[in-house]
Design a protein around this motif. Structure first.
Motif, PDB file in Angstrom:
ATOM      1  N   SER A  69       0.797  -1.225   0.000  1.00 52.23           N
ATOM      2  CA  SER A  69       0.000   0.000   0.000  1.00 52.23           C
ATOM      3  C   SER A  69       0.828   1.273   0.000  1.00 52.23           C
ATOM      4  CB  SER A  69      -0.933   0.007   1.224  1.00 52.23           C
ATOM      5  OG  SER A  69      -1.769  -1.135   1.220  1.00 52.23           O
ATOM      6  N   PHE A  70       2.156   1.158  -0.115  1.00 49.44           N
ATOM      7  CA  PHE A  70       3.029   2.331  -0.108  1.00 49.44           C
ATOM      8  C   PHE A  70       3.165   2.903  -1.520  1.00 49.44           C
ATOM      9  CE2 PHE A  70       4.128   0.243   3.818  1.00 49.44           C
ATOM     10  CZ  PHE A  70       4.434   1.287   4.679  1.00 49.44           C
ATOM     11  N   PRO A  71       3.339   4.217  -1.666  1.00 49.44           N
ATOM     12  CA  PRO A  71       3.562   5.228  -0.619  1.00 49.44           C
ATOM     13  C   PRO A  71       2.293   5.730   0.056  1.00 49.44           C
ATOM     14  CG  PRO A  71       3.678   6.260  -2.763  1.00 49.44           C
ATOM     15  CD  PRO A  71       3.505   4.790  -3.022  1.00 49.44           C
ATOM     16  N   GLY A  72       1.134   5.252  -0.388  1.00 49.35           N
ATOM     17  CA  GLY A  72      -0.098   5.618   0.290  1.00 49.35           C
ATOM     18  C   GLY A  72      -0.637   6.977  -0.092  1.00 49.35           C
ATOM     19  N   SER A  73      -1.689   7.358   0.603  1.00 48.89           N
ATOM     20  CA  SER A  73      -2.359   8.635   0.326  1.00 48.89           C
ATOM     21  C   SER A  73      -3.017   9.133   1.598  1.00 48.89           C
ATOM     22  CB  SER A  73      -3.411   8.451  -0.767  1.00 48.89           C
ATOM     23  OG  SER A  73      -4.259   9.569  -0.855  1.00 48.89           O
ATOM     24  N   ALA A  74      -2.974  10.426   1.809  1.00 46.31           N
ATOM     25  CA  ALA A  74      -3.583  11.032   2.997  1.00 46.31           C
ATOM     26  C   ALA A  74      -5.095  10.869   3.000  1.00 46.31           C
ATOM     27  CB  ALA A  74      -3.211  12.513   3.077  1.00 46.31           C
ATOM     28  N   ARG A  75      -5.688  10.631   1.833  1.00 42.16           N
ATOM     29  CA  ARG A  75      -7.146  10.481   1.746  1.00 42.16           C
ATOM     30  C   ARG A  75      -7.548   9.107   1.221  1.00 42.16           C
ATOM     31  NH1 ARG A  75      -9.355  16.343  -0.551  1.00 42.16           N
ATOM     32  NH2 ARG A  75      -8.417  17.620   1.100  1.00 42.16           N
ATOM     33  N   GLY A  76      -6.623   8.156   1.287  1.00 44.08           N
ATOM     34  CA  GLY A  76      -6.899   6.830   0.761  1.00 44.08           C
ATOM     35  C   GLY A  76      -7.539   5.917   1.786  1.00 44.08           C
ATOM     36  N   SER A  77      -7.398   4.601   1.546  1.00 45.62           N
ATOM     37  CA  SER A  77      -7.902   3.589   2.468  1.00 45.62           C
ATOM     38  C   SER A  77      -7.127   3.666   3.778  1.00 45.62           C
ATOM     39  CB  SER A  77      -7.731   2.204   1.853  1.00 45.62           C
ATOM     40  OG  SER A  77      -6.346   1.908   1.707  1.00 45.62           O
ATOM     41  N   LEU A  78      -7.540   2.876   4.765  1.00 40.04           N
ATOM     42  CA  LEU A  78      -6.834   2.842   6.043  1.00 40.04           C
ATOM     43  C   LEU A  78      -5.372   2.470   5.818  1.00 40.04           C
ATOM     44  CD1 LEU A  78      -6.735   2.913   9.128  1.00 40.04           C
ATOM     45  CD2 LEU A  78      -7.585   0.555   9.134  1.00 40.04           C
ATOM     46  N   ALA A  79      -5.124   1.451   4.973  1.00 38.39           N
ATOM     47  CA  ALA A  79      -3.750   1.050   4.672  1.00 38.39           C
ATOM     48  C   ALA A  79      -2.984   2.190   4.006  1.00 38.39           C
ATOM     49  CB  ALA A  79      -3.753  -0.185   3.772  1.00 38.39           C
ATOM     50  N   GLY A  80      -3.631   2.859   3.061  1.00 42.49           N
ATOM     51  CA  GLY A  80      -2.990   3.970   2.369  1.00 42.49           C
ATOM     52  C   GLY A  80      -2.655   5.118   3.301  1.00 42.49           C
TER      53      GLY A  80
END
Length: 320
Positions: free
Chosen positions: A110-121
Motif C-alpha cells: 500500500s506504499f507510498p499511500g495517500s492522505a485520503r486513501g484507504s486505512l492502509a494507504g
C-alpha cells in the motif's frame, strides 16, 4: 553549537534525548484513538538518520522484540545521528494477530499511500511523510508467513553498493538479491533515495529466540557500520552467503509432511528433503531438492496439497 532538535509530528526532540510519541492513525467506532507508536533517539553528535520498523504485517512478532532489545542498549547521549523506531506499524492487525488490516489490505502493498486513501494507504502515507522522508537508511523487519519459517536472511539490492555494504555489515547467514515489489515499503523508500534492508527471520506469531538474536545483532552491526555507535564486542561474524536465485520446492502429491531438511542446511540437487504420507502411514511420495543451495525457508504445515510450497532453497553465489 548544540545540534538542532529533531522534529516529528508535533514533537521536537532535543539533541541527546530520547522521546516516545504517538502519531494519530484513526478513531475506532468506540471513539478510542488508534496511534502509531514511535520512539526517537536524537544523538548529541551529527550522523545518519535511520529508521527501523517491525510488524508491518500484524502477525510478525519477532521484529517487535528485536526493536525492544536494540533500544534497550542505546544511549542517545552517546549516539551519533538519529534513530527512529517503529516497533508496531500495523497496530490494528497486531492486536488480533492478523497479518492484514481490518479491510484485508496488505499494508506492505500500500506504499507510498495517500492522505485520503484507504486505512492502509493512510498508514503508509503517515510512515512515508513522518519517518521515511527524514531518513537515508531503513531496516524493515519481517518473519515468514502462512505457516512458514525463515532462516535469518537479508533481502536487498545487491547491485547497489551501499545496500550491499550494509547487508555485509548486518551479516545474516544469507543475503538474497530481491526485486522490488510495487507497493512495498522498500520500493517506496528506494524511490525516495533511501537504502533499505529487509530482514526475514523466524515464523509468524512466534518469538523464535534464534531469529530475534540474529536480528538484534544485525541491526546493531549496521548502526556501528554507519558510525552511529561503537562496534560490538564480538568475534568477527561469518560472512553472509550471497544468492541471486532461489525457489520453492513444491509438493508433487498430497499428504502428511515429514520434513528432514533444516533451515541453513546445504543441499544438492536430488537430495532427499522429506516425504509425504497418508493418514495410515503409507508413503505417498518423497520430496527432493531441485537445485544446489542452502535451505532458507520451510513450511511448518503438517498437511500439504499437491503444488504447495515446501522448502525454499537459495542458490549460493561464488564469492571470496
Amino acid at each position: 553549537m548544540a545540534r538542532p532538535s529533531f522534529e516529528i509530528g508535533s514533537v521536537r526532540v532535543r539533541a541527546g534525548r530520547e522521546q516516545a510519541l504517538s502519531l494519530p492513525i484513526t478513531r475506532l467506532v468506540t471513539g478510542a484513538e488508534v496511534d502509531l507508536p514511535v520512539r526517537v533517539l536524537h544523538g548529541r553528535e551529527d550522523g545518519p538518520t535511520v529508521w527501523v520498523d517491525a510488524a508491518i504485517h500484524g502477525d510478525e512478532a519477532v521484529g517487535v522484540e528485536v526493536v525492544r532489545q536494540v533500544l534497550a542498549d542505546l544511549d542517545p547521549k552517546a549516539l551519533r545521528g538519529t534513530l527512529i523506531a517503529l516497533p508496531i506499524v500495523n497496530v490494528l492487525g497486531f492486536m488480533t494477530g492478523d497479518r492484514y488490516l481490518p479491510d484485508r489490505r496488505d499494508l506492505n502493498r500500500s506504499f507510498p499511500g495517500s492522505a485520503r486513501g484507504s486505512l492502509a494507504g493512510r498508514i503508509a502515507h503517515l510512515v512515508m511523510t513522518e519517518v521515511v522522508a527524514k531518513c537515508e537508511v531503513g531496516i524493515d523487519l519481517h518473519t515468514g508467513s502462512d505457516r512458514r519459517s525463515n532462516l535469518p536472511q537479508v533481502r536487498t539490492d545487491l547491485d547497489d553498493p551501499r545496500c550491499r555494504d550494509l547487508a555485509a555489515a548486518f551479516a545474516a547467514p544469507v543475503t538474497l538479491h530481491a526485486r522490488l515489489r510495487d507497493g512495498s515499503l522498500r520500493h517506496a523508500a528506494r524511490e525516495r533515495g533511501a537504502a533499505v534492508l529487509l530482514y526475514e527471520g523466524g515464523e509468524a506469531w512466534r518469538m523464535d529466540p534464534w531469529a530475534v538474536d540474529a536480528g538484534v545483532r544485525g541491526v546493531r552491526r549496521v548502526l556501528a557500520a554507519l558510525g552511529m555507535t561503537e562496534p560490538l564486542a564480538e568475534d568477527p561474524p561469518t560472512p553472509s552467503l550471497r544468492s541471486r536465485r532461489s525457489g520453492w520446492v513444491r509438493a508433487r502429491g498430497t499428504g502428511m509432511l515429514h520434513l528432514e531438511a533444516e533451515l541453513g542446511q546445504r543441499v544438492a540437487q536430488g537430495d532427499r528433503l522429506g516425504g509425504l504420507f497418508d493418514s495410515f502411514g503409507k508413503r505417498v511420495r518423497l520430496v527432493h531438492a531441485d537445485r544446489d543451495g542452502v535451505v532458507v525457508g520451510r513450511t511448518e504445515a503438517p498437511l500439504v496439497n499437491s503444488g504447495d510450497a515446501v522448502v525454499h532453497i537459495a542458490e549460493v553465489e561464488d564469492q571470496d
